[in-house]
Scaffold this active site. Sequence first.
Site, mmCIF file in Angstrom:
data_model
loop_
_atom_site.group_PDB
_atom_site.id
_atom_site.type_symbol
_atom_site.label_atom_id
_atom_site.label_comp_id
_atom_site.label_asym_id
_atom_site.label_seq_id
_atom_site.Cartn_x
_atom_site.Cartn_y
_atom_site.Cartn_z
ATOM 1 N N SER A 203 0.855 -1.178 0.000
ATOM 2 C CA SER A 203 0.000 0.000 0.000
ATOM 3 C C SER A 203 0.896 1.234 0.000
ATOM 4 C CB SER A 203 -0.947 -0.041 1.200
ATOM 5 O OG SER A 203 -1.842 1.053 1.175
ATOM 6 N N HIS A 230 -2.403 -1.313 -3.334
ATOM 7 C CA HIS A 230 -3.524 -0.410 -3.079
ATOM 8 C C HIS A 230 -3.307 0.861 -3.882
ATOM 9 C CE1 HIS A 230 -4.386 -2.350 1.127
ATOM 10 N NE2 HIS A 230 -4.631 -3.158 0.122
ATOM 11 N N ASP A 326 -4.590 -5.030 5.884
ATOM 12 C CA ASP A 326 -4.780 -5.944 4.757
ATOM 13 C C ASP A 326 -3.492 -6.711 4.512
ATOM 14 O OD1 ASP A 326 -6.061 -7.143 2.599
ATOM 15 O OD2 ASP A 326 -5.414 -5.593 1.194
#
Length: 400
Positions: A203, A230, A326
């Site tokens: 991310s 992400h 995540d």
Amino acid sequence: MTRILVVDDAASTRTVLGNALADVGYEVKLAASGRDALERIDAIDPDVVTLKTTLPDGDAVDAIERIMTINPTPVLLLCDELPEETADSLLEGVARDVVSYLEQPVAGLHGRFVADVVEAVGDLETVDASSLALARTAATARVAQPVTGGQTSLRRNDTANATVPSTRTDSRRDQTSSRPDDVTTVPVEGTTLLESIVVVGASTGGPKIAERLLERLPAALDATVLIVQHMPATFTGRFADRLDTVSEYPVREATEDEWLSPGEAVVAPGDADLEVVDHDGRGLRVRLDDEQTRGVQPSIDVTMETAAETVTGPLCGVVLSGMGGDGAAGIEAVDAVGGHTIAQDEATSQVFDIPCQAIATGCVDEVVRGDAIAAAIVDACTVRPANDRAAANTEGETDD
């Protein structure tokens, strides 16, 4: 008190976001344009900047560039519709600097989006601003020498599943890509495990680490690589193209219901989860699911969990810099089926949330520096010669 600078040309957006951030205890400053923000940023000295990607007096690329030069600060990009040329140039800033991103609704603000902004700001305020200038400087310099990782191989496999390293020239890949001259791939020493599958999740702060990883990952490993970053859908196809130019692997954005062969890499689209649904002699089959079920999309957990359920051979799960949790459940799933798991270390992670929460599960086999992750993957997906293993086992032994 944490200070937030909200930059948006729409007065209604500034008001809604400013009030929501103030309600949870932030000191909020507002700017109606990029020029206004840049003129005041030194005096305001914000801890986080929220920045609309389309501003009437200039583009977000210039704003990020100047923010990082004048007063290095974590930036939350609120992405609306972008012209093609703006999206291409903005990706350069996204890959280089500490930037997080949220898709801004076209039809106007709603409660879920505002809550997401508040949550993202909360994550970004933990970023050490003093490290941003160092990270930005380091991003301009390539690490030329090859690095070495651990000596662990995938636990579910043994030499019976190994194959001699490939020496072929992959006809699917134009070998005259624009790879930097000072970057060398990690050498493959020993034999590669047959049809290894590598899932990489990241991310905030992850794009440049993923780029370095792909620069160094050797085609001779012949793995299939799935990358879950992400990132808004506006950028993921361009991100795949960027990786393709620096990698020995052909890299593209994943499409619906396609088969992947060893030696290929795909990036999950920003508006869908990448699921692994089959693995047999034809390769690895993936599909896209645009029903968001995990709170973030694309979901690292979804890709790793479906890979753990489906992959019949060597499997390696990797988590890089990023906000949120995540990837933790995905790492647990990969570990549960005997796959090998790797997390980026805190010192080289611009945002340590994702690796930290994965490590907290107790299911991470290796914690390594960002520039050593490619080597760790290679080690995990190869079997060293018996004499090398014996030498490694006797290292450090002394006579009685």
